[in-house]
Design an enzyme around this catalytic site. Structure first.
Site, PDB file in Angstrom:
ATOM      1  N   HIS A 135      40.196 -29.868  72.133  1.00 31.34           N
ATOM      2  CA  HIS A 135      41.556 -30.086  72.683  1.00 31.34           C
ATOM      3  C   HIS A 135      41.721 -31.581  72.945  1.00 31.34           C
ATOM      4  CE1 HIS A 135      45.008 -28.666  75.420  1.00 31.34           C
ATOM      5  NE2 HIS A 135      45.098 -29.983  75.329  1.00 31.34           N
ATOM      6  N   HIS A 140      44.522 -35.136  72.619  1.00 27.32           N
ATOM      7  CA  HIS A 140      45.803 -35.788  72.307  1.00 27.32           C
ATOM      8  C   HIS A 140      45.520 -37.162  71.711  1.00 27.32           C
ATOM      9  CE1 HIS A 140      48.219 -32.795  74.524  1.00 27.32           C
ATOM     10  NE2 HIS A 140      47.120 -32.702  75.249  1.00 27.32           N
ATOM     11  N   LYS A 164      49.699 -23.799  68.912  1.00 28.83           N
ATOM     12  CA  LYS A 164      49.703 -24.123  70.339  1.00 28.83           C
ATOM     13  C   LYS A 164      50.981 -23.606  71.004  1.00 28.83           C
ATOM     14  CE  LYS A 164      48.390 -26.106  74.167  1.00 28.83           C
ATOM     15  NZ  LYS A 164      48.155 -27.503  74.494  1.00 28.83           N
ATOM     16  N   HIS A 179      48.795 -23.247  76.640  1.00 26.22           N
ATOM     17  CA  HIS A 179      48.937 -24.029  77.871  1.00 26.22           C
ATOM     18  C   HIS A 179      49.341 -23.026  78.953  1.00 26.22           C
ATOM     19  CE1 HIS A 179      49.766 -27.771  80.230  1.00 26.22           C
ATOM     20  NE2 HIS A 179      50.348 -26.837  80.966  1.00 26.22           N
ATOM     21  N   HIS A 183      42.275 -25.865  78.824  1.00 25.64           N
ATOM     22  CA  HIS A 183      42.051 -26.570  80.090  1.00 25.64           C
ATOM     23  C   HIS A 183      42.145 -25.640  81.298  1.00 25.64           C
ATOM     24  CE1 HIS A 183      46.382 -26.697  79.665  1.00 25.64           C
ATOM     25  NE2 HIS A 183      46.347 -27.690  78.811  1.00 25.64           N
ATOM     26  N   ASP A 219      41.124 -32.590  76.601  1.00 27.86           N
ATOM     27  CA  ASP A 219      42.528 -32.831  76.962  1.00 27.86           C
ATOM     28  C   ASP A 219      42.760 -34.317  77.247  1.00 27.86           C
ATOM     29  OD1 ASP A 219      45.165 -32.131  77.222  1.00 27.86           O
ATOM     30  OD2 ASP A 219      45.010 -31.500  79.303  1.00 27.86           O
TER      31      ASP A 219
HETATM   32  O1  DOR Z   1      48.232 -33.761  81.610  1.00 30.63           O
HETATM   33  C1  DOR Z   1      48.617 -33.419  80.504  1.00 30.63           C
HETATM   34  N1  DOR Z   1      48.940 -34.330  79.561  1.00 30.63           N
HETATM   35  N2  DOR Z   1      48.723 -32.128  80.230  1.00 30.63           N
HETATM   36  C2  DOR Z   1      49.274 -31.687  79.090  1.00 30.63           C
HETATM   37  O2  DOR Z   1      49.366 -30.509  78.911  1.00 30.63           O
HETATM   38  C3  DOR Z   1      49.804 -32.648  78.087  1.00 30.63           C
HETATM   39  C4  DOR Z   1      49.168 -33.943  78.221  1.00 30.63           C
HETATM   40  C5  DOR Z   1      49.891 -35.034  77.459  1.00 30.63           C
HETATM   41  O3  DOR Z   1      50.277 -34.815  76.306  1.00 30.63           O
HETATM   42  O4  DOR Z   1      50.035 -36.127  78.009  1.00 30.63           O
HETATM   43 ZN    ZN Z   2      46.586 -30.997  76.310  1.00 29.10          ZN
END
Ligand code: DOR
Ligand code: ZN
Length: 353
Positions: free
Chosen positions: A17, A19, A103, A140, A178, A251
């Site tokens: 997971h 980003h 997702k 999520h 998460h 995450d």
């Molecule tokens: O804290 C977070 N940031 N939770 C999420 O689900 C998305 C993520 C983000 O893309 O910044």
């Molecule tokens: Zn995430």
């Protein structure tokens, strides 16, 4: 006293997971993940979101183009579920060979989730196709709405949405991403092997007190929020418990310092700079360093039905201070553990420090 372990060699881990963003943000962060992880599931909450296999293919090309020369890091893609996702898109995802899941963001639950699902009932056709083709649903797991207490969002989601979903689609494979509460851990444990969960470094490391310690700490604000100490303890027990349903998903979610240190600051903790080192720290404190490999390098691959990585990584016991910030396009990025000492350090592939 047993002698202290000073190096730890494990199968190369994966991040289930992550980003990575796009543009100059992507260029700034992707190398951090590539140095330690073999693969990562790259989240689709871009602007616009990655809703089709074609857009996932283009995004994957961008990620590959931003990798350091010679890197064998493999981005695994996931599609952003919307009210309008067609079952045919699920067929294309299954056929693609590089989309490993879909997702589900409840609309409004988190960063860039506006295009998410407004009601699961609208997605039944897509979900039924996923169940049929064995495409994983990555969830999520937070309820939205002003009447839900921010610290209860996961528990309410499980009761209202996730439990009915698990019953309605008895073969659909689901990851509670998460997971942040003891309720979430208990829920996963009570299901069969098709329901799993990823665990982040920050939720394993910290309770919600850290968000307020010495004043408001915007760099520890993420969604789901950090929870109570008893929740954190339940997460550590799950991560270190050799249960194959629990595995690593950072995450890691980069936002520029200016966007975090502002009114209405963004949710997200950046941890990719030292993810495996932070997990090693958590496992060592729990007396479970020998269990890190299963959590970080075996369980996720096994769940997704992918081969475990061939290569290895080595961590060395070495105190080092995490930088206060890293460059991030025109701005900067404040990482988890900024300015603090970490006791484990990844040995670079070429052996240099
Ligand atoms: O804290 C977070 N940031 N939770 C999420 O689900 C998305 C993520 C983000 O893309 O910044
Ligand atoms: Zn995430």
């Amino acid at each position: 006293m047993p002698s202290q372990t000073n190096t730890l060699t494990i199968t190369r881990p994966d991040d289930w997971h992550l980003h990575l963003r796009d543009g100059e943000a992507l260029a700034a962060v992707v190398g951090f993940s590539a140095r330690q992880f073999g693969r990562a599931v790259v989240m689709p909450n871009l602007k616009p979101p990655v809703t089709t296999v074609e857009s996932a293919r283009r995004y994957r090309d961008c990620i590959r183009g931003a990798l350091p020369a010679g890197s064998s890091f493999e981005p695994l893609m996931t599609l952003y579920l919307t009210d309008d996702t067609e079952p045919a898109e699920i067929d294309r995802a299954r056929a693609s060979g590089f989309v490993c899941g879909v997702k589900y963001y409840p609309a409004g639950a988190t960063t860039l989730s506006d295009a998410g699902v407004t009601s699961l009932a609208r997605c039944h056709a897509a979900l039924a196709r996923m169940e049929e083709l064995d495409v994983v649903l990555q969830v999520h797991g937070e309820a939205t709405g002003t009447t839900v207490d921010p610290f209860d969002r996961e528990a309410v989601f499980i009761e209202r949405d996730l439990a009915p979903l698990v019953r309605r689609f008895p073969r659909l494979r689901i990851i509670l991403e998460h997971v942040s509460t003891a309720v979430g851990i208990d829920f996963v444990r009570a299901q069969g092997p098709r329901v799993a969960a990823t665990l982040t470094p920050q939720h394993l490391l910290l309770n919600r007190g850290a968000m307020f310690k010495g004043g408001l700490q915007p760099h520890l604000y993420c969604l789901p929020l950090l929870k109570r100490e008893r929740d954190r303890e339940a997460l550590v027990a799950a991560a270190t418990g050799m249960d194959p349903r629990f595995f690593l998903g950072t995450d890691s979610a980069p936002h520029a310092r200016a966007a975090k240190e502002s009114a209405g600051g963004c949710a997200g903790v950046f941890s990719a700079h030292a993810a495996i080192e932070i997990y090693a720290h958590v496992f060592e404190v729990a007396g479970a360093l020998d269990r890190l490999e299963a959590f970080a390098s075996h369980n996720g691959a096994d769940y997704y039905g992918l081969p475990r990585n061939n290569g290895k990584i080595t961590l060395r016991r070495e105190a080092w201070t995490v930088p206060a910030s890293y460059p991030f396009g025109a701005g900067e990025l404040v990482p988890l553990f900024a300015g603090e000492l970490l006791s484990w350090r990844l040995v670079p592939a070429d052996g240099r420090t």
